[in-house]
Design a protein around this motif. Structure first.
Motif, PDB file in Angstrom:
ATOM      1  N   UNK A 226       1.284  -1.044  -0.064  1.00  0.00           N
ATOM      2  CA  UNK A 226      -0.274   0.154   0.296  1.00  0.00           C
ATOM      3  C   UNK A 226       1.206   1.144  -0.011  1.00  0.00           C
ATOM      4  N   UNK A 227       1.795   1.017   0.933  1.00  0.00           N
ATOM      5  CA  UNK A 227       3.250   2.582   1.241  1.00  0.00           C
ATOM      6  C   UNK A 227       3.872   2.481  -0.645  1.00  0.00           C
ATOM      7  N   UNK A 228       3.864   1.124  -1.539  1.00  0.00           N
ATOM      8  CA  UNK A 228       4.928   1.686  -2.685  1.00  0.00           C
ATOM      9  C   UNK A 228       3.512   2.159  -3.779  1.00  0.00           C
ATOM     10  N   UNK A 229       2.289   1.457  -3.431  1.00  0.00           N
ATOM     11  CA  UNK A 229       1.505   2.313  -4.594  1.00  0.00           C
ATOM     12  C   UNK A 229       0.796   3.648  -4.446  1.00  0.00           C
ATOM     13  N   UNK A 230       0.471   3.764  -3.157  1.00  0.00           N
ATOM     14  CA  UNK A 230       0.842   5.318  -2.818  1.00  0.00           C
ATOM     15  C   UNK A 230       1.828   6.080  -3.454  1.00  0.00           C
ATOM     16  N   UNK A 231       3.074   6.050  -2.781  1.00  0.00           N
ATOM     17  CA  UNK A 231       4.444   7.329  -2.694  1.00  0.00           C
ATOM     18  C   UNK A 231       4.393   6.926  -4.563  1.00  0.00           C
ATOM     19  N   UNK A 232       4.406   5.779  -5.557  1.00  0.00           N
ATOM     20  CA  UNK A 232       4.081   5.612  -6.826  1.00  0.00           C
ATOM     21  C   UNK A 232       3.117   6.483  -7.628  1.00  0.00           C
ATOM     22  N   UNK A 233       1.127   6.289  -6.678  1.00  0.00           N
ATOM     23  CA  UNK A 233       0.576   7.226  -7.019  1.00  0.00           C
ATOM     24  C   UNK A 233       0.577   9.173  -7.406  1.00  0.00           C
TER      25      UNK A 233
ATOM     26  N   UNK B 291      -2.481  15.729  -0.340  1.00  0.00           N
ATOM     27  CA  UNK B 291      -2.251  14.248  -1.893  1.00  0.00           C
ATOM     28  C   UNK B 291      -1.301  13.340  -0.381  1.00  0.00           C
ATOM     29  N   UNK B 292       0.028  14.177  -0.228  1.00  0.00           N
ATOM     30  CA  UNK B 292       1.500  13.895   0.637  1.00  0.00           C
ATOM     31  C   UNK B 292       0.907  13.154   1.788  1.00  0.00           C
ATOM     32  N   UNK B 293      -1.111  13.241   2.322  1.00  0.00           N
ATOM     33  CA  UNK B 293      -0.968  12.146   3.623  1.00  0.00           C
ATOM     34  C   UNK B 293      -1.363  10.716   2.839  1.00  0.00           C
ATOM     35  N   UNK B 294      -0.921  10.971   1.432  1.00  0.00           N
ATOM     36  CA  UNK B 294      -2.230   9.536   1.807  1.00  0.00           C
ATOM     37  C   UNK B 294      -0.527   8.428   1.662  1.00  0.00           C
ATOM     38  N   UNK B 295       0.241   8.530   1.374  1.00  0.00           N
ATOM     39  CA  UNK B 295       1.622   8.331   1.991  1.00  0.00           C
ATOM     40  C   UNK B 295       1.920   8.479   3.367  1.00  0.00           C
ATOM     41  N   UNK B 296       1.903   9.865   3.611  1.00  0.00           N
ATOM     42  CA  UNK B 296       2.558   9.737   5.128  1.00  0.00           C
ATOM     43  C   UNK B 296       1.724   8.808   6.212  1.00  0.00           C
ATOM     44  N   UNK B 297       0.339   8.404   5.561  1.00  0.00           N
ATOM     45  CA  UNK B 297      -0.970   7.347   6.402  1.00  0.00           C
ATOM     46  C   UNK B 297       0.310   6.370   6.572  1.00  0.00           C
ATOM     47  N   UNK B 298       0.532   5.118   5.686  1.00  0.00           N
ATOM     48  CA  UNK B 298       1.189   3.660   5.604  1.00  0.00           C
ATOM     49  C   UNK B 298       2.166   3.919   6.127  1.00  0.00           C
TER      50      UNK B 298
END
Length: 95
Positions: A16-23, A34-41
Protein backbone atom coordinates in the motif's frame (compact mmCIF):
# COMPACT_ATOMS: atom_id res chain seq x y z
CA UNK A 1 4.99 -9.45 -7.34
CA UNK A 2 6.68 -10.54 -4.10
CA UNK A 3 3.57 -9.59 -2.14
CA UNK A 4 1.50 -12.29 -3.78
CA UNK A 5 3.95 -15.12 -3.14
CA UNK A 6 2.88 -16.27 0.29
CA UNK A 7 3.56 -13.06 2.22
CA UNK A 8 -0.05 -12.51 3.21
CA UNK A 9 -0.97 -9.84 5.70
CA UNK A 10 2.51 -8.56 6.55
CA UNK A 11 3.05 -7.46 2.95
CA UNK A 12 -0.18 -5.49 2.62
CA UNK A 13 0.98 -2.25 4.25
CA UNK A 14 4.35 -2.09 2.40
CA UNK A 15 2.51 -2.70 -0.88
CA UNK A 16 0.00 0.00 0.00
CA UNK A 17 2.88 2.36 0.78
CA UNK A 18 4.67 1.67 -2.50
CA UNK A 19 1.47 2.12 -4.49
CA UNK A 20 0.59 5.39 -2.78
CA UNK A 21 4.12 6.76 -3.26
CA UNK A 22 4.05 5.83 -6.94
CA UNK A 23 0.64 7.43 -7.37
CA UNK A 24 1.87 10.57 -5.61
CA UNK A 25 5.12 10.80 -7.57
CA UNK A 26 3.62 10.12 -10.99
CA UNK A 27 0.35 11.97 -10.49
CA UNK A 28 -0.37 14.74 -12.98
CA UNK A 29 -1.89 17.19 -10.52
CA UNK A 30 -0.65 16.61 -6.99
CA UNK A 31 -2.34 18.55 -4.23
CA UNK A 32 -0.64 19.33 -0.93
CA UNK A 33 -2.93 17.03 1.00
CA UNK A 34 -2.18 14.13 -1.35
CA UNK A 35 1.10 13.66 0.50
CA UNK A 36 -0.91 12.38 3.44
CA UNK A 37 -1.75 9.28 1.41
CA UNK A 38 1.94 8.35 1.65
CA UNK A 39 2.47 9.46 5.24
CA UNK A 40 -0.35 7.45 6.84
CA UNK A 41 0.73 4.00 5.53
CA UNK A 42 4.33 4.89 6.38
CA UNK A 43 3.21 5.69 9.93
CA UNK A 44 1.61 2.27 10.24
CA UNK A 45 4.77 0.64 8.91
CA UNK A 46 7.12 2.69 11.12
CA UNK A 47 6.39 0.53 14.16
CA UNK A 48 8.02 -2.48 12.51
CA UNK A 49 11.67 -1.37 12.64
CA UNK A 50 13.84 1.61 13.63
CA UNK A 51 15.07 2.06 10.05
CA UNK A 52 11.53 2.52 8.78
CA UNK A 53 10.82 4.87 11.68
CA UNK A 54 13.75 7.07 10.63
CA UNK A 55 12.41 7.12 7.07
CA UNK A 56 9.00 8.08 8.41
CA UNK A 57 10.58 10.93 10.39
CA UNK A 58 12.05 12.33 7.18
CA UNK A 59 8.81 11.84 5.24
CA UNK A 60 6.71 13.41 8.00
CA UNK A 61 8.90 16.52 8.01
CA UNK A 62 8.60 16.80 4.23
CA UNK A 63 4.82 16.43 4.43
CA UNK A 64 4.60 19.05 7.18
CA UNK A 65 6.65 21.51 5.14
CA UNK A 66 4.44 20.80 2.17
CA UNK A 67 1.27 21.48 4.18
CA UNK A 68 2.50 24.73 5.75
CA UNK A 69 1.36 26.99 2.85
CA UNK A 70 -2.24 25.96 3.52
CA UNK A 71 -2.12 28.22 6.59
CA UNK A 72 -1.40 31.38 4.69
CA UNK A 73 -2.37 34.29 6.95
CA UNK A 74 0.33 36.20 8.81
CA UNK A 75 -1.19 35.60 12.23
CA UNK A 76 -1.02 31.83 11.65
CA UNK A 77 2.73 31.83 11.05
CA UNK A 78 3.84 31.48 14.70
CA UNK A 79 1.33 28.69 15.29
CA UNK A 80 2.36 26.67 12.28
CA UNK A 81 6.08 27.02 13.09
CA UNK A 82 5.43 26.01 16.72
CA UNK A 83 3.43 22.94 15.70
CA UNK A 84 6.05 21.91 13.15
CA UNK A 85 8.93 22.39 15.62
CA UNK A 86 7.05 20.54 18.36
CA UNK A 87 6.35 17.59 16.08
CA UNK A 88 9.94 17.45 14.83
CA UNK A 89 11.39 17.65 18.34
CA UNK A 90 8.99 15.08 19.77
CA UNK A 91 9.58 12.68 16.88
CA UNK A 92 13.35 13.02 17.16
CA UNK A 93 13.16 12.46 20.92
CA UNK A 94 11.00 9.37 20.59
CA UNK A 95 13.18 7.81 17.91
Amino acid sequence: VWAWRGKGREAFIPCLLYCSMAAFLFGYHVHEKAALTTAVPMLLLSFSSPAVARDYFFLANVVHCQLLPLLFRAEEWPLKMAVWALHAALSAFLL
